[in-house]
Design a protein around this motif. Structure first.
Motif, mmCIF file in Angstrom:
data_model
loop_
_atom_site.group_PDB
_atom_site.id
_atom_site.type_symbol
_atom_site.label_atom_id
_atom_site.label_comp_id
_atom_site.label_asym_id
_atom_site.label_seq_id
_atom_site.Cartn_x
_atom_site.Cartn_y
_atom_site.Cartn_z
ATOM 1 N N VAL A 19 0.816 -1.172 0.325
ATOM 2 C CA VAL A 19 0.025 0.142 -0.156
ATOM 3 C C VAL A 19 0.559 1.021 0.051
ATOM 4 O O VAL A 19 0.173 2.450 -0.524
ATOM 5 N N ILE A 38 -3.859 -7.591 -3.587
ATOM 6 C CA ILE A 38 -3.931 -5.922 -2.837
ATOM 7 C C ILE A 38 -2.694 -5.076 -4.075
ATOM 8 O O ILE A 38 -2.753 -3.704 -4.244
ATOM 9 N N THR A 55 -6.482 2.604 -1.301
ATOM 10 C CA THR A 55 -6.062 2.315 -0.117
ATOM 11 C C THR A 55 -7.261 1.272 0.766
ATOM 12 O O THR A 55 -7.045 0.690 1.387
ATOM 13 N N GLN A 68 -8.026 -1.880 -0.878
ATOM 14 C CA GLN A 68 -7.029 -2.728 -0.747
ATOM 15 C C GLN A 68 -7.043 -3.471 0.494
ATOM 16 O O GLN A 68 -7.044 -4.477 0.857
#
Length: 483
Positions: free
Chosen positions: A308, A431, A445, A448
């Motif tokens: 991320v 992700i 985000t 994810q």
């Protein structure tokens, strides 16, 4: 033992506070990073790293030592009262000595003198810190209430008064003052908890001074790879911004670590009590379950943070913090690596009275960190310091494993971890694809995170990881207790 403290309740209290600790940077970091910019954040990071050395000398290991002593004698109110005042008098004495040295440092300093002057508050605050007493009694409720109020007050003050790039000094002052007020507030809980004591019978230096030194050595060594990084970055690099990048990256990593290790904070006192009772099998069982539970969190955090980072950093910290992306990826193994040393240190080495022995591992890691910092920071800046920290923590975990034979083994950790690694890699792949080619999107985000949790949990169920069965058992127990 009457009124035996509940590990579950204490863990819930501690976890609730750690959630607040997790949420606080999520609220303040984006604001502060944009207002103070990397340079302002760098000044705070560097000056705070300097005062930390003096606060460490002021504390002199009394926090860890005091917690263990109170925990081992918590059934004897008279003895805990005597211990409290002896250790507190010692703490006031060492704080006075550290304060004197700090004032000399301020007088000799040629840069950031006014910041150091304000940070005097942080040194004074050590004398009022009695959280170790409540930790030893496993009264985590009191600590959580205090810390929650202090955190909220700090957040409000930051948003009210820190509004422009030149407010760095005000920011430093607010952070230091809230710490002092929080420590003072803990004293309001003492009436009724302490018994009467004859102050003439106290011997704060005869026994405790030597013992706290044994706890101080690993504490000061630990600071070398948690604080010296920032000091060396500030001293070696030519730009304040480099320390600002490192400050923000470590803030995210430490935030995740604090959430992970709330269990160990609770377990220190319980394991100290079990060692005093000689219940070795129960101690080993709790260590094994702690590895199982914390690995289930630390391993996906490592993979998730790497996945991320590129999309997360631009929208969270704002423009100008792009180097934080790579720092987070370099630091991503830290929660897992520290997990090993944290469990063994908190649940075996410290409770069993081997703090002095464990200090050898920490000193070794500190030396490794210092050498690697000296070699890597001049060439790679903050990235070099991050890599040095990971390697140093790995060295400590390896040494702790060697010291904990009979209580933990690499084969045991491998058996606990492999399914969690497999599940985390699948989660990472999913992700990573979601955010591929995208940067700076809050929505991405959130997607994810929303996808990562069920994918990881689903893989653990599919692989029949033992932590799933333990989770089901705890849920059933909880329902019976409330039924």
């Amino acid at each position: 033992m009457e009124n035996k403290p509940s590990i579950k309740k204490n863990y819930i209290y501690n976890t609730l506070y750690q959630l607040l600790t997790l949420i606080t940077p999520l609220i303040t970091a984006p604001y502060i990073s944009r207002v103070l910019r990397p340079e302002g954040a760098g000044i705070y990071s560097y000056t705070n790293s300097i005062v930390t050395y003096f606060t460490l000398f002021a504390a002199l290991g009394t926090a860890s030592y005091g917690q263990r002593e109170i925990a081992m004698h918590r059934d004897d109110k008279q003895q805990t009262t005597k211990l409290f005042w002896e250790i507190e008098i010692l703490s006031v004495t060492t704080t006075g000595a550290a304060l004197g040295a700090w004032l000399v440092w301020i007088a000799l300093s040629t840069q950031y003198t006014v910041y150091y002057g304000v940070l005097t508050i942080s040194v004074v605050a050590v004398a009022f810190d009695i959280s170790w007493y409540f930790d030893g009694l496993e009264k985590f409720k009191y600590i959580v209430i205090r810390n929650t109020i202090v955190k909220i007050a700090g957040i409000v003050l930051l948003f009210l008064f820190v509004t422009k790039e030149t407010d760095v000094l005000l920011y430093v002052g607010i952070m230091a003052a809230t710490g002092l007020l929080g420590n003072i507030s803990m004293w309001t809980y003492l009436p009724g908890m302490l018994g009467k004591v004859d102050f003439k019978s106290l011997h704060p230096y005869k026994v405790h001074l030597k013992q706290t030194f044994a706890y101080f050595i690993p504490t000061i060594a630990t600071s070398v790879y948690t604080v010296l990084d920032k000091t060396m970055i500030g001293a070696i690099t030519v730009t304040k911004a480099e320390n600002g990048y490192y400050e923000q990256a470590t803030k995210i990593v430490r935030m995740l670590e604090s959430l992970l290790f709330s269990l160990n904070t609770v377990m220190v006192s319980r394991q100290s009590y079990l060692f005093a009772e000689g219940k070795i099998d129960e101690i080993k069982d709790k260590i094994n379950k702690s590895f199982d539970f914390l690995f289930a969190l630390a391993i996906p955090i490592m993979f998730g943070l790497t996945a991320v980072a590129r999309n997360f950093v631009p929208w969270f910290f704002g423009r100008g913090y792009e180097p934080v992306v790579n720092l987070l990826r370099v630091m991503s193994p830290l929660p897992l690596v520290i997990c090993i040393s944290n469990i063994l240190g908190s649940q075996y080495l410290t409770p069993s009275g081997q703090r002095a022995r464990s200090s050898k591992g920490i000193v070794t890691g500190a030396v490794v960190n210092f050498i690697l910092n000296s070699l890597l920071i001049p060439k790679y800046g903050a990235d070099g310091a991050a890599a040095a920290s990971v390697i140093a923590e790995l060295v400590i975990s390896i040494i702790y494993m060697h010291m904990s034979k009979g209580y933990a083994s690499w084969k045991q950790l491998g058996r606990i971890a492999w399914k969690k690694f497999a599940a985390s890699m699948v989660m990472f792949a999913v992700i990573w694809v979601i955010a591929r080619g995208k940067e700076g999107s809050v929505l991405i985000t959130l997607v994810q995170i929303a996808v990562a949790v069920p994918v990881y949990a689903g893989m653990l169920i599919l692989l029949r990881d033992p932590v799933v069965d333990e989770g089901k058992r705890m849920l059933k127990t909880g329902k019976k207790n409330h039924g």
